[in-house]
Design a protein around this motif. Structure first.
Motif, PDB file in Angstrom:
ATOM      1  N   TRP A  12      64.730 -44.732 128.674  1.00 46.16           N
ATOM      2  CA  TRP A  12      64.684 -46.166 128.926  1.00 46.16           C
ATOM      3  C   TRP A  12      63.554 -46.802 128.119  1.00 46.16           C
ATOM      4  O   TRP A  12      63.745 -47.853 127.493  1.00 46.16           O
ATOM      5  N   GLU A  16      63.951 -49.711 125.294  1.00 42.26           N
ATOM      6  CA  GLU A  16      63.250 -50.987 125.437  1.00 42.26           C
ATOM      7  C   GLU A  16      62.391 -51.269 124.199  1.00 42.26           C
ATOM      8  O   GLU A  16      62.400 -52.377 123.663  1.00 42.26           O
ATOM      9  N   GLU A  20      62.828 -54.352 121.568  1.00 46.06           N
ATOM     10  CA  GLU A  20      61.714 -55.255 121.279  1.00 46.06           C
ATOM     11  C   GLU A  20      61.368 -55.274 119.792  1.00 46.06           C
ATOM     12  O   GLU A  20      60.809 -56.243 119.301  1.00 46.06           O
TER      13      GLU A  20
END
Length: 87
Positions: A12, A16, A20
């Motif tokens: 995860w 992420e 980003e």
């Protein structure tokens, strides 16, 4: 924490971080073959005690463009994930 939970948490965090990284590439730097060399969104900020404070971004594009941005980000993150996945 079990090993499986630790692996999912690490996975995860990588997704992420990838998201980003890719979103500014598409929105700010125009690095998208589909959307072209355009900039989407405008940073909104303020100064507080001589330090810049980010208040997010002003959305200056349509919902259709937002969906296209999301599709480009998703495609780039998916390609990166597939390249990094063990065979």
């Amino acid at each position: 924490m079990s090993c499986a939970c630790a692996i999912r948490a690490a996975s995860w965090a990588r997704r992420e971080r990838a998201t980003e990284t890719v979103r500014p590439m598409v929105c700010r730097f125009g690095m998208s073959d589909v959307l072209g060399p355009l900039t989407f969104g405008r940073p909104v900020g303020a100064r507080f005690l001589d330090s810049p404070v980010s208040l997010g971004e002003e959305r200056n594009f349509s919902w259709e463009t937002a969906r296209a941005i999301d599709a480009e980000v998703r495609a780039a993150v998916t390609v990166a994930h597939e390249r990094g996945a063990p065979s």
